[in-house]
Scaffold this motif. Structure first.
Motif, PDB file in Angstrom:
ATOM      1  N   UNK A 133       0.829  -1.216   0.000  1.00 40.26           N
ATOM      2  CA  UNK A 133       0.000   0.000   0.000  1.00 40.26           C
ATOM      3  C   UNK A 133       0.857   1.257   0.000  1.00 40.26           C
ATOM      4  N   UNK A 134       2.154   1.112   0.254  1.00 40.81           N
ATOM      5  CA  UNK A 134       3.045   2.278   0.282  1.00 40.81           C
ATOM      6  C   UNK A 134       2.840   3.121  -0.974  1.00 40.81           C
ATOM      7  N   UNK A 135       2.782   4.419  -0.781  1.00 41.41           N
ATOM      8  CA  UNK A 135       2.662   5.312  -1.936  1.00 41.41           C
ATOM      9  C   UNK A 135       3.957   6.060  -2.227  1.00 41.41           C
ATOM     10  N   UNK A 136       4.983   5.829  -1.420  1.00 41.31           N
ATOM     11  CA  UNK A 136       6.269   6.489  -1.626  1.00 41.31           C
ATOM     12  C   UNK A 136       7.138   5.568  -2.477  1.00 41.31           C
ATOM     13  N   UNK A 137       7.529   6.022  -3.682  1.00 44.76           N
ATOM     14  CA  UNK A 137       8.257   5.151  -4.608  1.00 44.76           C
ATOM     15  C   UNK A 137       9.674   4.817  -4.147  1.00 44.76           C
ATOM     16  N   UNK A 138      10.096   5.354  -3.010  1.00 48.20           N
ATOM     17  CA  UNK A 138      11.404   4.995  -2.467  1.00 48.20           C
ATOM     18  C   UNK A 138      11.327   3.720  -1.624  1.00 48.20           C
ATOM     19  N   UNK A 139      10.120   3.195  -1.396  1.00 47.79           N
ATOM     20  CA  UNK A 139       9.977   1.979  -0.622  1.00 47.79           C
ATOM     21  C   UNK A 139       9.708   2.206   0.849  1.00 47.79           C
ATOM     22  N   UNK A 140       9.426   3.439   1.212  1.00 49.63           N
ATOM     23  CA  UNK A 140       9.117   3.765   2.609  1.00 49.63           C
ATOM     24  C   UNK A 140       7.710   4.335   2.694  1.00 49.63           C
ATOM     25  N   UNK A 141       7.092   4.193   3.861  1.00 51.65           N
ATOM     26  CA  UNK A 141       5.752   4.747   4.056  1.00 51.65           C
ATOM     27  C   UNK A 141       5.774   6.231   3.710  1.00 51.65           C
ATOM     28  N   UNK A 142       4.824   6.650   2.903  1.00 44.29           N
ATOM     29  CA  UNK A 142       4.748   8.049   2.498  1.00 44.29           C
ATOM     30  C   UNK A 142       4.733   8.948   3.739  1.00 44.29           C
ATOM     31  N   UNK A 143       5.619   9.935   3.816  1.00 45.01           N
ATOM     32  CA  UNK A 143       5.646  10.802   5.003  1.00 45.01           C
ATOM     33  C   UNK A 143       4.438  11.722   5.142  1.00 45.01           C
ATOM     34  N   UNK A 144       3.687  11.918   4.065  1.00 46.47           N
ATOM     35  CA  UNK A 144       2.488  12.759   4.168  1.00 46.47           C
ATOM     36  C   UNK A 144       1.559  12.169   5.226  1.00 46.47           C
ATOM     37  N   UNK A 145       1.075  13.015   6.104  1.00 39.38           N
ATOM     38  CA  UNK A 145       0.217  12.553   7.185  1.00 39.38           C
ATOM     39  C   UNK A 145       0.970  12.321   8.484  1.00 39.38           C
ATOM     40  N   UNK A 146       2.304  12.260   8.414  1.00 37.98           N
ATOM     41  CA  UNK A 146       3.116  12.072   9.627  1.00 37.98           C
ATOM     42  C   UNK A 146       3.533  13.423  10.185  1.00 37.98           C
TER      43      UNK A 146
END
Length: 654
Positions: free
Chosen positions: A95-108
């Motif tokens: 479900x990750x939306x960050x193409x770097x392979x990490x949870x998208x920081x948006x919302x954090x």
């Protein structure tokens, strides 16, 4: 939904040396405890190490951009959860939306960043103490983390184990769970206490951009790194051998032994620092000079940066987490791990050829061509940063950004004209100081160096001491001419001098009256035990518990509480010039962030001071990137920006 979380984790990788990205990539990485609260409800602790499962709906919420996620030092939780989900819950990881392979920081969002924004200590315990929370961070935490979260030494007493599990100390484990719960409670209480002064949403946008840059990382040429480390070992062995041969010392790397040897040979030295050794070499007898030169080469810390790169690099040879958002009081970024902000400069012209020589491992040729292999390796440090195959680096930076912002804010028209005409500010400054034309490499060209020295030293109220600290004496200036130089610079820049005094006056007025004041478009607001300086961008600088005291000169002075040079919380002193420095550096930081937003569609992989490094397609134009970088923010009308750049297949100081 809002969710507040805190993790306790285990890894055999040293977090301090390697950073969270490499730490969480370890095969032995585990989440031990996961404590969370939804919408400020009582905290729930999941004992993952003992087999308890984190609820799936909570995990899905953590990868949902619409969920508001809070943690103290949230990047740690986000990166650790990213790696854990990829290993343990691949479906959710998809479900990750960050193409770097990490949870998208948006919302954090991060309570530590909030504390930093308000000038509070960065440590959770420090912020809790300053805010006077009823419940503080548990002091047992440090020992518990060492016991459960780090490898332990195998001994006969512990049965030869290299790790402590919950079953090895059940009482400690129960206390550790309470500690984990308490951290979330303290974080939520800090959140409530700071709620009157929220971080602006555009600053959170900048934080998310920073996190994406950290997630992307920068590619390291590990072939170069490994060869550089090996060559440095050979060079150090040769240097130590040469020193032993001359001095007959058992350990010529020992400062005390070298000092004693020099003293026994007629040269008493107080320090073997770089500056002191450089001066001693100028006058020392031949044999002592040789020892000092060898010592200086040996002390060159060229390999430390390469070692830091090797420590931080992830499985794909990219170093991540090199930047700390809000790393200083002004909001400027700080370096982590490799510390890209203080990489050695490169000056050799044949950089690419020498770089290839090192990559081939040709130590014999390198030592034949150059007197100091460590010096060469030091100059090559930047070149270990490379773009991925098929791409190039475009590196763009602002020209004299602080001088431009200072001139704009103070309204110093003659300086603005220099920048508008792309003139040389050092020459024009010297021309006004000495009242004669100064041309670089031309008529009265020698005076340019003095103009430059004053520009770098005097803009924020600096005087003779500032000139000395910036190397005026070493540059050949005489002690008796320093004060006249300061006076001439101030006479040439009356509006900047006026800015110092007007800022000092406005800040004092706000503090004394517990009200607000304004000058040069900058607002000063004192309320609830805080002094806020509202910048043109709308961001604020914060000073805790401001007061008016008497300084060592018997004059009225502004004081506030903050972190001193030894990283202790104490009462600090400031004045108009220093406040102007804070303001100018903060505005310059805001301009950098504005430019990074303008360029966010590109792969920004690093930034160093006022410089942006982009991993760019081969067809991209340097001029276009520079034009985008130099776009004036809407809140800085009249400011004159200029960005210059270059392209390269490795990073360097152009």
């Amino acid at each position: 939904m809002k969710i507040s979380i805190d993790l306790e984790t285990y890894s055999d990788v040293d977090l301090q040396k390697s950073g969270v990205y490499r730490y969480a990539q370890s095969e032995n990485f585990e989440i031990l405890l996961f404590s969370y609260s939804i919408d400020d409800a009582p905290v729930i602790c999941i004992d993952v190490a003992s087999g308890e499962e984190i609820p799936e709906d909570i995990l899905l919420a953590l990868v949902n951009d619409n969920t508001e996620k809070w943690a103290y030092n949230a990047s740690f939780e986000r990166v650790c959860l990213s790696e854990w989900l990829k290993k343990k819950k691949p479906f959710i990881a998809s479900v990750f939306t960050n193409n770097t392979g990490y949870i998208n920081p948006d919302g954090w969002k991060c309570d530590m960043i909030w504390a930093a924004y308000l000038g509070l200590p960065l440590k959770l315990a420090g912020s809790g103490a300053i805010l006077g929370l009823d419940e503080q961070k548990m002091t047992e935490g440090k020992d518990l983390i060492k016991y459960f979260c780090c490898p332990c030494k195998a001994t006969k007493v512990n049965g030869g184990r290299t790790r402590n599990l919950p079953k090895h100390a059940p009482e400690k484990w129960e206390l550790f769970k309470k500690y984990n719960i308490r951290d979330v409670e303290v974080e939520m209480n800090i959140h409530k206490r700071l709620s009157k002064y929220p971080v602006p949403e555009f600053v959170w946008d900048e934080y998310h951009l920073d996190q994406r840059i950290n997630d992307r990382g920068i590619l390291i040429d590990m072939a170069l790194v490994h060869q550089a480390i090996s060559m440095d070992e050979l060079a150090q062995s040769e240097l130590q051998g040469a020193l032993k041969e001359i001095t007959n010392l058992e350990n010529p790397n020992s400062v005390s032994q070298i000092k004693n040897w020099l003293s026994n040979n007629g040269l008493v030295v107080e320090s073997l620092g770089k500056k002191q050794v450089t001066e001693l070499i100028k006058t020392a007898p031949a044999e002592l000079k040789k020892v000092l030169e060898l010592r200086q080469q040996s002390a060159k810390s060229s390999v430390k940066k390469y070692t830091a790169m090797a420590n931080m690099v992830c499985s794909d040879n990219r170093a991540r987490g090199c930047f700390a958002f809000y790393g200083s009081h002004t909001g400027r970024f700080a370096g982590r791990g490799i510390q890209l902000q203080n990489l050695p400069r490169n000056e050799m012209e044949e950089l690419e050829i020498v770089r290839d020589t090192v990559k081939r491992g040709d130590y014999e040729l390198l030592s034949f061509l150059y007197d100091s292999v460590p010096e060469v390796l030091s100059e090559l440090t930047r070149t270990a940063l490379i773009p991925r195959p098929g791409y190039k680096f475009i590196v763009a930076d602002f020209s004299a950004i602080e001088a431009r912002v200072l001139s704009w804010l103070a309204g110093e028209e003659w300086r603005m004209e220099v920048f508008a005409n792309n003139g040389d500010i050092y020459c024009e400054t010297a021309s006004r100081m000495f009242k004669k034309p100064v041309v670089k490499h031309g008529v009265n060209g020698a005076l340019r160096a003095k103009g430059k020295q004053c520009e770098l030293s005097c803009g924020y109220g600096g005087s003779v001491g500032a000139l000395k600290n910036m190397g005026a004496i070493e540059a050949g200036m005489k002690e008796e001419e320093l004060q006249p130089l300061v006076d001439m610079w101030r006479e040439s820049n009356p509006k900047i001098v006026s800015l110092w005094y007007e800022v000092d006056k406005a800040a004092k007025t706000a503090i004394i009256n517990k009200a607000s004041a304004e000058t040069h478009g900058i607002k000063f607001i004192c309320k609830s035990g805080m002094l806020f300086i509202v910048l043109p961008s709308g961001r604020m600088l914060s000073y805790v518990k401001p007061n008016i005291g008497i300084n060592r000169y018997g004059s009225e002075s502004i004081t506030y509480e903050g972190t001193d040079g030894t990283k202790h919380w104490s009462r600090l002193e400031t004045f108009g010039g220093k406040l102007v420095e804070n303001i100018i550096q903060a505005i310059s930081r805001d301009i950098l962030c504005s430019s990074m937003k303008n360029l966010s569609m590109y792969n920004i992989c690093a930034h160093v001071h006022d410089e942006i490094i982009i991993e760019s397609p081969m067809t991209e134009s340097v001029d276009y990137i520079c034009d985008q970088m130099a776009i004036i923010p809407s809140w800085a009308k009249g400011l004159l920006l200029r960005a210059d750049g270059y392209e390269s297949m490795f990073y360097k100081k152009d």
